[in-house]
Design an enzyme around this catalytic site. Sequence first.
Site, PDB file in Angstrom:
ATOM      1  N   LYS A  90       0.875  -1.170   0.000  1.00 36.00           N
ATOM      2  CA  LYS A  90       0.000   0.000   0.000  1.00 36.00           C
ATOM      3  C   LYS A  90       0.910   1.217   0.000  1.00 36.00           C
ATOM      4  CE  LYS A  90      -4.529   0.804   0.503  1.00 36.00           C
ATOM      5  NZ  LYS A  90      -5.648  -0.038   0.069  1.00 36.00           N
ATOM      6  N   GLY A 190     -27.272   0.844   1.665  1.00 37.53           N
ATOM      7  CA  GLY A 190     -26.443   1.452   0.620  1.00 37.53           C
ATOM      8  C   GLY A 190     -26.772   0.876  -0.734  1.00 37.53           C
ATOM      9  N   LEU A 191     -27.252   1.770  -1.627  1.00 35.59           N
ATOM     10  CA  LEU A 191     -27.636   1.318  -2.968  1.00 35.59           C
ATOM     11  C   LEU A 191     -26.768   2.017  -4.005  1.00 35.59           C
ATOM     12  CD1 LEU A 191     -31.440   1.537  -2.252  1.00 35.59           C
ATOM     13  CD2 LEU A 191     -30.202  -0.592  -2.698  1.00 35.59           C
ATOM     14  N   LYS A 193     -22.895   1.784  -6.139  1.00 32.97           N
ATOM     15  CA  LYS A 193     -22.430   0.958  -7.272  1.00 32.97           C
ATOM     16  C   LYS A 193     -22.602  -0.539  -6.994  1.00 32.97           C
ATOM     17  CE  LYS A 193     -18.381   3.071  -7.385  1.00 32.97           C
ATOM     18  NZ  LYS A 193     -18.620   4.208  -6.473  1.00 32.97           N
TER      19      LYS A 193
HETATM   20  P1  NAD Z   1     -20.783   3.867  -3.476  1.00 33.65           P
HETATM   21  O1  NAD Z   1     -20.204   5.127  -2.958  1.00 33.65           O
HETATM   22  O2  NAD Z   1     -21.092   3.777  -4.930  1.00 33.65           O
HETATM   23  O3  NAD Z   1     -22.123   3.513  -2.677  1.00 33.65           O
HETATM   24  C1  NAD Z   1     -22.296   3.682  -1.311  1.00 33.65           C
HETATM   25  C2  NAD Z   1     -23.765   4.027  -1.085  1.00 33.65           C
HETATM   26  O4  NAD Z   1     -24.003   4.036   0.305  1.00 33.65           O
HETATM   27  C3  NAD Z   1     -24.153   5.396  -1.634  1.00 33.65           C
HETATM   28  O5  NAD Z   1     -25.305   5.276  -2.432  1.00 33.65           O
HETATM   29  C4  NAD Z   1     -24.401   6.208  -0.365  1.00 33.65           C
HETATM   30  O6  NAD Z   1     -25.397   7.202  -0.558  1.00 33.65           O
HETATM   31  C5  NAD Z   1     -24.832   5.135   0.594  1.00 33.65           C
HETATM   32  N1  NAD Z   1     -24.699   5.494   2.002  1.00 33.65           N
HETATM   33  C6  NAD Z   1     -23.712   6.187   2.614  1.00 33.65           C
HETATM   34  N2  NAD Z   1     -23.963   6.309   3.929  1.00 33.65           N
HETATM   35  C7  NAD Z   1     -25.124   5.655   4.162  1.00 33.65           C
HETATM   36  C8  NAD Z   1     -25.899   5.403   5.320  1.00 33.65           C
HETATM   37  N3  NAD Z   1     -25.562   5.903   6.513  1.00 33.65           N
HETATM   38  N4  NAD Z   1     -27.038   4.689   5.210  1.00 33.65           N
HETATM   39  C9  NAD Z   1     -27.411   4.212   3.994  1.00 33.65           C
HETATM   40  N5  NAD Z   1     -26.711   4.405   2.855  1.00 33.65           N
HETATM   41  C10 NAD Z   1     -25.581   5.129   2.946  1.00 33.65           C
HETATM   42  O7  NAD Z   1     -19.753   2.725  -3.044  1.00 33.65           O
HETATM   43  P2  NAD Z   1     -19.657   1.241  -3.621  1.00 33.65           P
HETATM   44  O8  NAD Z   1     -18.605   1.191  -4.657  1.00 33.65           O
HETATM   45  O9  NAD Z   1     -21.016   0.742  -3.919  1.00 33.65           O
HETATM   46  O10 NAD Z   1     -19.072   0.493  -2.363  1.00 33.65           O
HETATM   47  C11 NAD Z   1     -19.878   0.152  -1.251  1.00 33.65           C
HETATM   48  C12 NAD Z   1     -19.003  -0.435  -0.150  1.00 33.65           C
HETATM   49  O11 NAD Z   1     -18.319  -1.587  -0.651  1.00 33.65           O
HETATM   50  C13 NAD Z   1     -17.899   0.505   0.351  1.00 33.65           C
HETATM   51  O12 NAD Z   1     -17.668   0.259   1.718  1.00 33.65           O
HETATM   52  C14 NAD Z   1     -16.682   0.067  -0.432  1.00 33.65           C
HETATM   53  O13 NAD Z   1     -15.483   0.368   0.246  1.00 33.65           O
HETATM   54  C15 NAD Z   1     -16.910  -1.418  -0.518  1.00 33.65           C
HETATM   55  N6  NAD Z   1     -16.222  -2.041  -1.652  1.00 33.65           N
HETATM   56  C16 NAD Z   1     -16.488  -1.647  -2.904  1.00 33.65           C
HETATM   57  C17 NAD Z   1     -15.833  -2.249  -3.974  1.00 33.65           C
HETATM   58  C18 NAD Z   1     -16.106  -1.845  -5.401  1.00 33.65           C
HETATM   59  O14 NAD Z   1     -15.629  -2.552  -6.299  1.00 33.65           O
HETATM   60  N7  NAD Z   1     -16.846  -0.776  -5.649  1.00 33.65           N
HETATM   61  C19 NAD Z   1     -14.891  -3.269  -3.740  1.00 33.65           C
HETATM   62  C20 NAD Z   1     -14.644  -3.662  -2.420  1.00 33.65           C
HETATM   63  C21 NAD Z   1     -15.325  -3.041  -1.374  1.00 33.65           C
END
Ligand code: NAD
Length: 383
Positions: A90, A190-191, A193
């Site tokens: 990292k 959380g809805l 990505k």
């Molecule tokens: P994102 O930012 O697209 O989506 C997160 C969603 O959560 C948003 O719609 C946001 O409005 C919502 N949110 C934030 N706070 C909230 C709350 N208190 N209550 C309800 N909803 C809330 O992120 P993502 O890419 O969908 O990732 C989601 C999680 O998965 C993150 O923790 C991320 O670190 C983890 N993750 C993502 C990936 C990836 O490939 N995108 C890979 C590994 C881990």
Amino acid sequence: MVKQLEEIRTAEQDIFQKIAGHEQVVFCNDPATGLQAIIAIHDTTLGPALGGTRMYPYASVNEALEDALRLSEGMTYKCAAAGIDFGGGKAVIIGDPKKDKTPALFRAFGQYVDSLNGRFYTGTDMGTTMDDFVQALKETNFINGVPEAHGGSGDTSIPTAQGVIYALKATNQYLFGDDCLGDKKYAIQGLGKVGYKVAEQLLLEGAFLYVTDIQEDSVKRIQEKAKELGGTVQPVKSEEIYHTDADVFVPCAMGAVINDETIERLKVKAVVGSANNQLHKGRHNRTLNEKGILFAPDYIVNAGGLIQIADELYGANKERVLLKTKEIYHTLLEIYERAKMDSITTGEAAKRKCEQTIDEQRHRNNFFARAQRPKWKFENKFR
Ligand code: NAD
């Protein structure tokens, strides 16, 4: 003079004690661009170190170093769990991502990455974007997760969501003896990505969903999808998501959502989601156990994105990524079984499995084989 030398020695010992578990730590200092960064390589037993680069206005170099050490160690486990041939690394850049970014700074950082000659591959993390790494890519090939136009593999949330679906199937198989998704209720937090894609797939399978998101548009979007598919979605307020009568809680937003206060309220049988670092403290895994709630370690569940990023280095191939992501199903089942057999938490079982993978590879490796690996194994396609 003697006292001064003693102080220097003590400081040196301190730093070596601090990095004792790591193979290499590189301090990058480029006054011309203002770059101050630390690259931490934890363990390259499984292959070259892989891990994102974070940019953050750390209060001190010490704080930045600790973050780099902690996060790079975490990557060793994530890579082992995902079954990819990479080790843990990292990087952290000390600076404010809103004020201190320049193309020159990222090109300078790219040169430092290049100087490691393939011992460290990196890409975006908190505070850095794909555009930053398009700059770094001008100086080094050892970058991944860039836009498709630059040879990257694109949106990682697709395999990440797919991995969550396999993890949910494994959980249902373990708990209910049948991996069918459709006849259960899920509470999705959380809805974005990942969460949206998981919700959509569950609707397609005929499941009932409780959903919440702080952005109303995201909730509306899944409601419309449910209407189109003839499925059922029930939006709930942010705090209500913890005490629905769902079978599984699916956290796909932020970390630390499993804590003393929320565990009290949970009525589900399992917690399986993509959010990173869901447990506020490690001990909360045991608290969940005591309440009879099964916890799927997040870094096993959300490995899909990492699998895709690692796959880029062989020349991105979506089918291969999907095949590897499918393995999350078996990995998780194995962890559940092992935790039950050894009377340990799923987190401990996951850690043991990763350590076993690394140990087995350590026996196959020797120092020279490891050093050569980046050169023969990955033909970089970016140039
Ligand atoms: P994102 O930012 O697209 O989506 C997160 C969603 O959560 C948003 O719609 C946001 O409005 C919502 N949110 C934030 N706070 C909230 C709350 N208190 N209550 C309800 N909803 C809330 O992120 P993502 O890419 O969908 O990732 C989601 C999680 O998965 C993150 O923790 C991320 O670190 C983890 N993750 C993502 C990936 C990836 O490939 N995108 C890979 C590994 C881990």
